[in-house]
Motif scaffolding. Structure first.
Motif, short mmCIF file in Angstrom:
data_model
loop_
_atom_site.label_atom_id
_atom_site.label_comp_id
_atom_site.label_asym_id
_atom_site.label_seq_id
_atom_site.Cartn_x
_atom_site.Cartn_y
_atom_site.Cartn_z
N ASP A 169 0.86 -1.01 -0.11
CA ASP A 169 -0.03 -0.02 0.04
C ASP A 169 0.88 1.20 0.16
O ASP A 169 0.98 1.96 0.85
N SER A 205 0.72 -0.94 -5.51
CA SER A 205 -0.57 -1.25 -4.59
C SER A 205 -0.99 -2.49 -5.09
O SER A 205 -1.22 -3.01 -6.39
N ASN A 207 -2.77 -6.50 -3.30
CA ASN A 207 -3.40 -7.37 -2.35
C ASN A 207 -2.30 -8.51 -2.19
O ASN A 207 -1.38 -8.76 -2.78
#
Length: 293
Positions: A169, A205, A207
């Motif tokens: 992030d 960015s 996951n």
């Protein structure tokens, strides 16, 4: 008080010698003390009240076979064990006051490494050196909480496979920004001291995901390598887990499960290098292991 400088205990007497005593400090002020062998009922009750195993056991017994198998499947150790994985994770939840149970996750378990960059910092660079010889912290076999320095001879040869699980992030703060995990491999060729960077580019960015890369050959002779994590011209957070540096049939990454990436060694373990040393870390940047929520 009797003092001795050295004891040579025969193998057949070693078990009897250690049964009533223990060594609280072996390096700075070596000494022995009586081991608590018989506990009172009050002491047993106190120890039981502080243990998380009873709570973990109750939760485990209520799991379906499918959930137990899921915990086993995400165990990153070579010999997978669902109960061990669940207990390690659940004990952290209880310790940190987090309710419920976690969902088994193939990318991270228990603690993870957290790398944080906040303004005015824009960069952090960490290193895990892998020379041919170094020291590591090893648990003493048969002792509950005793550790010792152990010498490691890492005879390096290609192919080298590096792996990292991560969640990013990050925000770019300027041109040329990047986040990378890579191995800098030193190799010799015709009198030249060369290096090759085998790089995993981490999106700013993303996951939780897993990336790996393998270098199979280089000109000349591969001598050694170092692992690096380098974040440049970014702010934000990078979470990491299950790091691997595999060659010669073993994973040589230190603290691969990110139990304590910031760990430093002192006193009798001063010769052991940090799990991850600092090359660049200005004010506003830092790293440590956390339990992800």
């Amino acid at each position: 008080m009797a003092k001795t400088s050295y004891l040579d205990i025969s193998p057949e007497l070693e078990e009897k010698y250690w049964s009533p005593i223990q060594t609280p400090e072996r390096f700075i002020i070596p000494r022995i003390r009586v081991k608590t062998v018989i506990f009172s009922r009050e002491k047993i009750a106190e120890i039981t009240s502080r243990s998380y195993l009873s709570a973990c056991s109750n939760l485990w017994q209520n799991f379906s076979d499918a959930v137990r198998q899921d915990w086993k499947n995400v165990d990153p150790h070579p010999r997978q064990h669902g109960w061990r994985t669940f207990v390690a994770d659940q004990c952290k939840r209880i310790k940190f006051g987090i309710g419920g149970t976690a969902t088994p996750n193939q990318y991270h378990q228990d603690m993870v490494g957290k790398i944080l960059i906040e303004a005015p910092a824009e960069e952090i660079k960490l290193i895990q050196p892998h020379p041919n010889f170094y020291w590591v912290l090893s648990k003493v076999a048969g002792k509950k909480s005793m550790y010792e320095p152990s010498a490691v001879n890492e005879s390096f040869s290609l192919p080298l496979k590096i792996t990292i699980n991560y969640k990013s992030d990050l925000i770019s703060t300027g041109a040329g920004s990047f986040a990378r995990f890579y191995a800098d491999i030193r190799h010799l060729y015709q009198g030249q001291n060369l290096s090759h960077n085998e790089i995993i580019e981490i999106p700013l960015s993303a996951n939780w995901t897993k990336q790996e890369t393998t270098i199979s050959s280089l000109i000349g002779q591969a001598i050694s390598y170092n692992l690096y994590i380098h974040l440049y011209k970014v702010t934000g957070t990078l979470l990491i887990d299950n790091i691997k540096a595999e060659h010669s049939g073993s994973n040589w990454a230190r603290d691969p499960y990110c139990k304590k990436i910031e760990q430093d060694f002192t006193r009798g373990f001063y010769q052991i290098p940090k799990n991850w040393g600092v090359i660049t870390m200005p004010d506003g940047a830092g790293y440590k292991s956390i339990y992800p929520t």
